[in-house]
Design an enzyme around this catalytic site. Structure first.
Site, PDB file in Angstrom:
ATOM      1  N   GLY A   1       1.161  -1.183   0.066  1.00 53.13           N
ATOM      2  CA  GLY A   1       0.042   0.293   0.251  1.00 53.13           C
ATOM      3  C   GLY A   1       0.565   0.972   0.036  1.00 53.13           C
ATOM      4  O   GLY A   1       1.671   1.920   0.156  1.00 53.13           O
TER       5      GLY A   1
ATOM      6  N   ILE B   1       1.480   4.063   2.318  1.00 52.66           N
ATOM      7  CA  ILE B   1       2.857   4.477   3.652  1.00 52.66           C
ATOM      8  C   ILE B   1       3.329   3.061   3.315  1.00 52.66           C
ATOM      9  O   ILE B   1       4.865   2.952   3.851  1.00 52.66           O
ATOM     10  CB  ILE B   1       1.692   5.073   4.721  1.00 52.66           C
ATOM     11  CG1 ILE B   1       0.263   5.702   4.451  1.00 52.66           C
ATOM     12  CG2 ILE B   1       2.641   4.653   5.456  1.00 52.66           C
ATOM     13  CD1 ILE B   1      -0.343   5.811   5.666  1.00 52.66           C
TER      14      ILE B   1
ATOM     15  N   LEU C   1      -3.509  -7.531  -1.445  1.00 56.74           N
ATOM     16  CA  LEU C   1      -3.888  -6.770  -2.963  1.00 56.74           C
ATOM     17  C   LEU C   1      -4.548  -6.501  -2.823  1.00 56.74           C
ATOM     18  O   LEU C   1      -5.562  -6.308  -4.543  1.00 56.74           O
ATOM     19  CB  LEU C   1      -3.133  -7.224  -4.368  1.00 56.74           C
ATOM     20  CG  LEU C   1      -1.120  -7.923  -4.381  1.00 56.74           C
ATOM     21  CD1 LEU C   1      -1.575  -9.184  -5.189  1.00 56.74           C
ATOM     22  CD2 LEU C   1      -0.327  -7.532  -3.823  1.00 56.74           C
TER      23      LEU C   1
ATOM     24  N   PHE D   1       0.241  -1.875   8.885  1.00 59.95           N
ATOM     25  CA  PHE D   1      -1.257  -1.193   7.320  1.00 59.95           C
ATOM     26  C   PHE D   1      -2.434  -1.806   7.284  1.00 59.95           C
ATOM     27  O   PHE D   1      -3.001  -0.773   7.191  1.00 59.95           O
ATOM     28  CB  PHE D   1      -0.141  -0.693   6.847  1.00 59.95           C
ATOM     29  CG  PHE D   1       1.429   0.375   7.009  1.00 59.95           C
ATOM     30  CD1 PHE D   1       1.335   1.860   7.551  1.00 59.95           C
ATOM     31  CD2 PHE D   1       2.491  -0.602   6.983  1.00 59.95           C
ATOM     32  CE1 PHE D   1       2.474   2.112   7.808  1.00 59.95           C
ATOM     33  CE2 PHE D   1       3.501   0.249   7.194  1.00 59.95           C
ATOM     34  CZ  PHE D   1       3.510   1.275   8.037  1.00 59.95           C
TER      35      PHE D   1
ATOM     36  N   SER E   1      -4.757   6.631  13.418  1.00 58.55           N
ATOM     37  CA  SER E   1      -5.299   7.775  12.767  1.00 58.55           C
ATOM     38  C   SER E   1      -5.938   8.461  13.579  1.00 58.55           C
ATOM     39  O   SER E   1      -6.944   8.502  14.905  1.00 58.55           O
ATOM     40  CB  SER E   1      -6.683   7.280  11.860  1.00 58.55           C
ATOM     41  OG  SER E   1      -6.818   8.329  11.103  1.00 58.55           O
TER      42      SER E   1
ATOM     43  N   TYR F   1     -14.545   3.476   9.266  1.00 56.81           N
ATOM     44  CA  TYR F   1     -13.281   3.369   9.336  1.00 56.81           C
ATOM     45  C   TYR F   1     -12.582   4.311  10.572  1.00 56.81           C
ATOM     46  O   TYR F   1     -11.944   3.708  11.091  1.00 56.81           O
ATOM     47  CB  TYR F   1     -12.973   4.002   8.193  1.00 56.81           C
ATOM     48  CG  TYR F   1     -11.750   4.440   8.094  1.00 56.81           C
ATOM     49  CD1 TYR F   1     -10.475   3.425   7.884  1.00 56.81           C
ATOM     50  CD2 TYR F   1     -11.286   6.408   8.592  1.00 56.81           C
ATOM     51  CE1 TYR F   1      -8.775   3.803   8.179  1.00 56.81           C
ATOM     52  CE2 TYR F   1     -10.146   6.018   8.756  1.00 56.81           C
ATOM     53  CZ  TYR F   1      -8.647   4.942   8.356  1.00 56.81           C
ATOM     54  OH  TYR F   1      -7.166   5.256   8.362  1.00 56.81           O
TER      55      TYR F   1
ATOM     56  N   LYS G   1     -10.830   2.168  14.198  1.00 60.56           N
ATOM     57  CA  LYS G   1      -9.479   2.572  14.545  1.00 60.56           C
ATOM     58  C   LYS G   1      -9.264   2.553  16.359  1.00 60.56           C
ATOM     59  O   LYS G   1      -8.365   2.280  16.705  1.00 60.56           O
ATOM     60  CB  LYS G   1      -8.354   3.988  13.379  1.00 60.56           C
ATOM     61  CG  LYS G   1      -8.013   3.841  12.297  1.00 60.56           C
ATOM     62  CD  LYS G   1      -7.268   2.735  12.256  1.00 60.56           C
ATOM     63  CE  LYS G   1      -6.696   2.195  11.016  1.00 60.56           C
ATOM     64  NZ  LYS G   1      -6.115   1.238  10.675  1.00 60.56           N
TER      65      LYS G   1
ATOM     66  N   ASN H   1      -2.997  13.574   7.779  1.00 66.44           N
ATOM     67  CA  ASN H   1      -3.341  13.163   6.290  1.00 66.44           C
ATOM     68  C   ASN H   1      -1.677  13.489   5.382  1.00 66.44           C
ATOM     69  O   ASN H   1      -1.382  14.104   4.615  1.00 66.44           O
ATOM     70  CB  ASN H   1      -3.611  14.925   5.932  1.00 66.44           C
ATOM     71  CG  ASN H   1      -5.276  14.526   6.369  1.00 66.44           C
ATOM     72  OD1 ASN H   1      -5.735  14.919   7.481  1.00 66.44           O
ATOM     73  ND2 ASN H   1      -6.279  14.016   5.410  1.00 66.44           N
TER      74      ASN H   1
ATOM     75  N   ASN I   1      -8.675  10.427  -0.896  1.00 69.22           N
ATOM     76  CA  ASN I   1      -7.884  11.055  -0.544  1.00 69.22           C
ATOM     77  C   ASN I   1      -7.748  12.566  -1.696  1.00 69.22           C
ATOM     78  O   ASN I   1      -7.863  12.519  -2.550  1.00 69.22           O
ATOM     79  CB  ASN I   1      -6.920  10.156  -0.558  1.00 69.22           C
ATOM     80  CG  ASN I   1      -6.706   9.292   0.894  1.00 69.22           C
ATOM     81  OD1 ASN I   1      -7.530   9.555   1.760  1.00 69.22           O
ATOM     82  ND2 ASN I   1      -6.426   8.344   0.721  1.00 69.22           N
TER      83      ASN I   1
END
Length: 343
Positions: free
Chosen positions: A12, A14, A35, A83, A127, A152, A156, A182, A202
């Site tokens: 991904g 990050i 993936l 992640f 996050s 979402y 977290k 961000n 994003n």
């Protein structure tokens, strides 16, 4: 022997940048990814940058049998950077069960398999959404966690609570939760950047895809917020700065310098920019004019999120180095390279 580190969600955005940073620092990196929102060719791109092509395990961590098999194979790993998660705020509102099942299921499976195989150093990708709508700005680590506005974000928050319960038990695991604000930008090589599947969720890839003509128009969601220009304000951080923070956090755990079984750090620049200010910075830096239009608010957005990262500066010996112009400039260079744009 190089120290082995498992990076879940490693292909991904990050995760791949963090893989580059760790490889360049001399670590052996194993990527784990299903993936679902990335491509296997990211592995080759990492190899182009680092001259080391990392191993990729293509599995679904939310499926325990697959998770257990891979962790048994890599039980000599010393740390995990986690992640792996679905991350689109808007989509999570429409598909809450899918988000909770995937994000929490993959976390708990990973923690269970780590414990079974004696891997006791764990870094979690959290996050700023765990704060909901904060009472004050900038946001410190001890600010009240409120019910986030999206599944979402709530996944977290719940994940952090699960890890708090784990370290409060007799488990010997050491955990660091890194709360991102961000992340934007791309690797200076132009080999890695943000490339979402389908329509971007994003801001930055939507900006760059609008500039190339892939998207007809950039929508700015709301201009009636209590901010300096009525537009939501966010704290943007370069993805390479973020990757370097993960290296610092991991080495703190490996050296057993952590002061608590679970530590939490905010990762941001400490500077807030409105979406309109980011648009103007992009236009100024790149010379590209954007077709944008202001529309109604989007569910799940809060007026302002800006970090206090002083704790990370002190404890992780880390500070972000790259400014907004470098962030948008690198994102544009990446977009041009993958689209073969001549501008």
């Amino acid at each position: 022997m190089k120290t082995k580190v498992l990076i879940t969600g490693g292909t991904g955005y990050i995760g791949s940048h963090t893989a580059v940073t760790l490889i360049e620092a001399g670590y052996e990196v194993i990527l784990i990814d299903n993936l679902s929102n990335s491509s296997e060719n990211v592995v080759s791109r990492i190899g182009t940058i680092t001259k080391v092509k990392p191993e990729l395990e293509v599995i679904d961590l939310a499926k325990m049998e697959q998770c257990a098999t891979v962790f048994k194979r890599h039980q000599d790993a010393k740390a995990i950077i986690h992640f792996a998660a679905l991350k689109a705020v808007g989509e999570s509102v429409k598909k809450p069960l899918e988000y909770y099942s995937n994000n929490i299921g993959s976390l708990t499976n990973t923690l269970i398999c780590a414990k079974k195989n004696g891997i006791d150093k764990f870094i979690f990708s959290s996050s700023a959404t765990v704060f909901g709508e904060p009472d004050s700005i900038p946001i410190t680590e001890d600010a009240l966690r409120k019910r986030p506005f999206s599944p979402y974000g709530n996944s977290k928050k719940v994940s952090e609570e699960i890890m708090e319960d784990l370290v409060a038990s007799e488990s010997a695991v050491s955990i660091t939760s890194l709360r991102y604000f961000n992340p934007i930008g791309a690797h200076d090589s132009g080999e890695l950047g943000e490339l979402p599947s389908g329509v971007p969720n994003n801001l930055m890839p939507y900006i760059t895809q609008t500039a190339t003509g892939i998207r007809e128009k950039l929508w700015v969601y709301g201009d009636d917020y209590p901010t300096r220009d009525g537009i939501p304000i966010r704290d943007y951080i370069h993805v390479v700065d973020l990757a370097e923070a993960h290296l610092s956090a991991m080495e703190r755990l490996l050296k057993e310098e952590n002061e608590e079984p679970m530590e939490v750090f905010n990762l941001g620049s400490g500077v807030g920019y409105s979406v309109m200010e980011v648009i103007h910075a992009f236009e100024t830096t790149t010379g590209q004019k954007l077709n944008y239009e202001i529309t109604h608010r989007r569910n799940g957005d809060v007026p302002q999120l800006v970090a206090s990262s002083e704790l990370a500066y002190k404890k992780l010996d880390w500070k972000p180095k790259r400014n907004l112009s470098e962030m948008v400039g690198s994102a544009w260079a990446w977009e041009k390279k993958i689209r073969n744009t001549k501008n």
